[in-house]
Design a protein around this motif. Sequence first.
Motif, PDB file in Angstrom:
ATOM      1  N   ALA A 117     -69.278  88.905  72.396  1.00 52.38           N
ATOM      2  CA  ALA A 117     -70.650  88.733  72.883  1.00 52.38           C
ATOM      3  C   ALA A 117     -71.238  87.435  72.349  1.00 52.38           C
ATOM      4  O   ALA A 117     -71.863  86.674  73.092  1.00 52.38           O
ATOM      5  N   ASP A 118     -71.024  87.141  71.072  1.00 54.99           N
ATOM      6  CA  ASP A 118     -71.524  85.893  70.491  1.00 54.99           C
ATOM      7  C   ASP A 118     -70.919  84.678  71.181  1.00 54.99           C
ATOM      8  O   ASP A 118     -71.593  83.673  71.391  1.00 54.99           O
ATOM      9  N   MET A 171     -70.892  89.538  80.711  1.00 52.93           N
ATOM     10  CA  MET A 171     -70.857  88.950  79.370  1.00 52.93           C
ATOM     11  C   MET A 171     -70.799  87.433  79.447  1.00 52.93           C
ATOM     12  O   MET A 171     -71.420  86.737  78.657  1.00 52.93           O
ATOM     13  N   SER A 172     -70.083  86.912  80.434  1.00 51.83           N
ATOM     14  CA  SER A 172     -69.915  85.469  80.546  1.00 51.83           C
ATOM     15  C   SER A 172     -71.097  84.776  81.221  1.00 51.83           C
ATOM     16  O   SER A 172     -71.331  83.591  80.988  1.00 51.83           O
ATOM     17  N   TRP A 208     -76.574  79.376  68.464  1.00 52.50           N
ATOM     18  CA  TRP A 208     -75.564  80.412  68.390  1.00 52.50           C
ATOM     19  C   TRP A 208     -76.262  81.754  68.335  1.00 52.50           C
ATOM     20  O   TRP A 208     -77.466  81.819  68.140  1.00 52.50           O
ATOM     21  N   SER A 209     -75.509  82.815  68.521  1.00 50.07           N
ATOM     22  CA  SER A 209     -76.055  84.145  68.269  1.00 50.07           C
ATOM     23  C   SER A 209     -75.095  84.902  67.367  1.00 50.07           C
ATOM     24  O   SER A 209     -73.900  84.593  67.323  1.00 50.07           O
ATOM     25  N   ILE A 257     -78.389  94.489  65.186  1.00 48.29           N
ATOM     26  CA  ILE A 257     -79.426  93.462  65.246  1.00 48.29           C
ATOM     27  C   ILE A 257     -78.731  92.191  65.720  1.00 48.29           C
ATOM     28  O   ILE A 257     -77.649  91.854  65.248  1.00 48.29           O
ATOM     29  N   THR A 258     -79.359  91.514  66.668  1.00 48.32           N
ATOM     30  CA  THR A 258     -78.845  90.230  67.129  1.00 48.32           C
ATOM     31  C   THR A 258     -79.780  89.136  66.632  1.00 48.32           C
ATOM     32  O   THR A 258     -80.999  89.254  66.763  1.00 48.32           O
ATOM     33  N   PHE A 259     -79.180  88.117  66.051  1.00 50.77           N
ATOM     34  CA  PHE A 259     -79.931  86.995  65.523  1.00 50.77           C
ATOM     35  C   PHE A 259     -79.694  85.761  66.382  1.00 50.77           C
ATOM     36  O   PHE A 259     -78.573  85.496  66.817  1.00 50.77           O
TER      37      PHE A 259
END
Length: 157
Positions: free
Chosen positions: A18-19, A62-63, A74-75, A98-100
């Motif tokens: 995912a990142d 996802m892409s 970035w994530s 948690i997504t940063f």
Amino acid sequence: MSTEDEIREIVSRYTRAADWRDGDTLSKLFETDAAVEIHYRGPDGMELLGTLSGGAQIATAMSTAMAPHPPLGWSHHTTYDHLVSVDGDEAGIDTQFITFDVSATSKPEGGWPAGTFGARGTIKPIESGYYRFAFRRTDGVWRVRHLDVIHDIPYVF
């Protein structure tokens, strides 16, 4: 490696894909007929926002469905508090996430000023919620058969 560790490793591979916005890598974690349901857990209860069906649609989403990273951006999808259950060739994991959003500061043309120290940029949380994965083992390989993504804050899908 224990089954529980195998399951946690698949979640780690999922978050990295995912990142990286890497649908091809991500799709290999899912059964061909897997489904992903995206929810918002709001004040009126659980709201289904959308469903992705099949490995190909999941890979494409996802892409392309998530915004590309900006330059120096970035994530980081992080997971914690993994609750793993295993019953023969079926397994599940309920984990918080948690997504940063990470944005680096460009190095100045003349270099960093004297006295500059430490990381340069910003990190801010942008999503939180729960991943609830269901897995099936076929021919000795664990794959995701269903994933519920449950957001704590409104999410446009």
